[in-house]
Design an enzyme around this catalytic site. Structure first.
Site, PDB file in Angstrom:
ATOM      1  N   CYS A 103      29.588  25.111  32.210  1.00  0.00           N
ATOM      2  CA  CYS A 103      30.620  24.264  32.795  1.00  0.00           C
ATOM      3  C   CYS A 103      30.229  23.787  34.206  1.00  0.00           C
ATOM      4  CB  CYS A 103      31.979  24.978  32.836  1.00  0.00           C
ATOM      5  SG  CYS A 103      33.330  23.827  33.127  1.00  0.00           S
ATOM      6  N   CYS A 114      32.802  15.533  34.144  1.00  0.00           N
ATOM      7  CA  CYS A 114      32.340  16.599  33.249  1.00  0.00           C
ATOM      8  C   CYS A 114      30.861  16.835  33.537  1.00  0.00           C
ATOM      9  CB  CYS A 114      32.548  16.172  31.798  1.00  0.00           C
ATOM     10  SG  CYS A 114      31.937  17.403  30.648  1.00  0.00           S
ATOM     11  N   GLY A 115      30.526  18.045  33.943  1.00  0.00           N
ATOM     12  CA  GLY A 115      29.148  18.346  34.342  1.00  0.00           C
ATOM     13  C   GLY A 115      28.189  18.384  33.169  1.00  0.00           C
TER      14      GLY A 115
HETATM   15  O1  PYC Z   1      30.621  20.933  32.236  1.00  0.00           O
HETATM   16  O2  PYC Z   1      32.141  20.190  33.620  1.00  0.00           O
HETATM   17  C1  PYC Z   1      31.797  20.614  32.521  1.00  0.00           C
HETATM   18  C2  PYC Z   1      32.803  20.778  31.457  1.00  0.00           C
HETATM   19  C3  PYC Z   1      34.148  20.537  31.544  1.00  0.00           C
HETATM   20  C4  PYC Z   1      34.686  20.836  30.297  1.00  0.00           C
HETATM   21  C5  PYC Z   1      33.672  21.243  29.480  1.00  0.00           C
HETATM   22  N1  PYC Z   1      32.520  21.208  30.221  1.00  0.00           N
END
Ligand code: PYC
Length: 333
Positions: A254, A91-92
């Site tokens: 994300c 998860c980033g």
């Molecule tokens: O930032 O990789 C992300 C992420 C995944 C789901 C919600 N945020």
């Protein structure tokens, strides 16, 4: 006060998206690798995730990360990600939150102007470089796991929507990328219910007919994220609405979705190494991504992305369970 359970946490948000960083109360999760720990946690300890993510302690877009000792000699800390829908391999926004919390609480040796933290995640080693001034974590650049395009310009029959064009890529999770125009919806939060409905229908159709599978990460065999690309987006600047199973939107841009999108653009020949790619979330917050080198994943051409974003500590908490609480694993509403 009577207590059956207690967890300590530092809460944060990354460009609008929460990360509840669990610093105590879970203990060491069994498992030889961080992905083994993730799989063990999902099978035997999932009540902890539900307790910490569901209402009334969380909400339907709640997300967090459990700190663990690293299982590899080249990492400082291990992380098991938790959210309302399960345990992501990577998860980033969560990693940017974890790195910020580790610096701001002094849980790592803080160096200025850059503190480097090596994180053992279920998807592999992720390096976080935190820009620090006067002890404050100003921004974090994560070097993510290798990302790759799975399919370009495929199509899927989606009940109620017809045959829809999409591409699919991996950036730590699998992402279906669909132009918002294809479902005749506008990039407007007033349309969020319809966008979510379309996203859930698309992921369900892909998973029923042609689910992706990661060649090296156990248990990663589905698509739970649909990145709806807004009209006017380019290979340098993109806006999107990220619909996530079972029914919420990423508030941040994300990190793993930005990585997947850059891998897709790279596979199309539209994004070269060392070029900035700015990705804007549904609430208008931004990450800046870059592809820093080429590699392979089980023989598949891949790229290593970096993602830069900011996180802020929002609270320090102890989450408690009274033995008479009728909702020991919370609820979704
Ligand atoms: O930032 O990789 C992300 C992420 C995944 C789901 C919600 N945020």
């Amino acid at each position: 006060m009577r207590l059956k359970r207690m967890f300590t946490a530092v809460d944060s948000h990354t460009e609008g998206m929460p990360t509840r960083v669990i610093t105590g109360g879970v203990g060491v999760i069994p498992g030889a690798t961080m992905n083994d720990k993730r799989l063990y946690f999902m099978e035997y300890l999932d009540d902890i995730r539900l307790f910490l993510m569901n209402e009334p302690r969380g909400h339907k877009a709640m997300s967090g990360a459990i700190l663990q000792p690293s299982t590899r000699p080249d990492a400082d800390w291990g992380v098991v990600y938790i959210e309302v829908s399960g345990c992501l391999p990577m998860c980033g926004h969560g990693t940017i939150g974890v790195a910020t919390v580790l610096v701001e609480t002094g849980m790592v040796d803080v160096q200025e102007p850059v503190t480097t933290i090596r994180l053992d995640t279920p998807a592999g080693l992720v390096i976080a470089r935190v820009a620090v001034s006067d002890g404050h974590a100003d921004s974090v650049t994560i070097e993510n796991v290798p990302s790759y395009s799975v399919r370009l310009d495929d199509s899927v029959d989606v009940p109620g929507y017809g045959t829809l064009p999409y591409s699919l890529a991996f950036g730590g999770n699998f992402y279906a990328m669909v132009n918002l125009d294809a479902v005749n919806l506008s990039f407007d939060r007033a349309s969020q219910e319809e966008i979510l409905r379309a996203g859930l229908a698309i992921m369900s159709a892909i998973n029923a007919t042609n689910p992706p599978r990661h060649p090296e990460i156990d248990g990663l065999d589905h698509c739970h994220h649909v990145e709806f690309i807004a009209p006017g987006s380019t290979a340098q600047y993109s806006r999107h609405a990220m619909a996530i199973y079972p029914g919420w939107f990423d508030r941040s841009p994300c990190g793993t979705g930005t990585s997947a999108r850059m891998a897709e653009l790279w596979a199309r020949g539209e994004l070269a190494l060392d070029q900035d790619f700015v990705n804007e979330s549904f609430i208008g917050s931004k990450f800046t991504g870059r592809l820093v080198r080429e590699t392979t994943v089980a023989g598949i051409p891949a790229v290593v992305p970096t993602i830069t974003g900011r996180a802020w500590v929002t609270g320090i908490g102890q989450y408690l369970l009274d033995p008479s609480d009728p909702f020991p694993t919370g609820f979704q509403f």
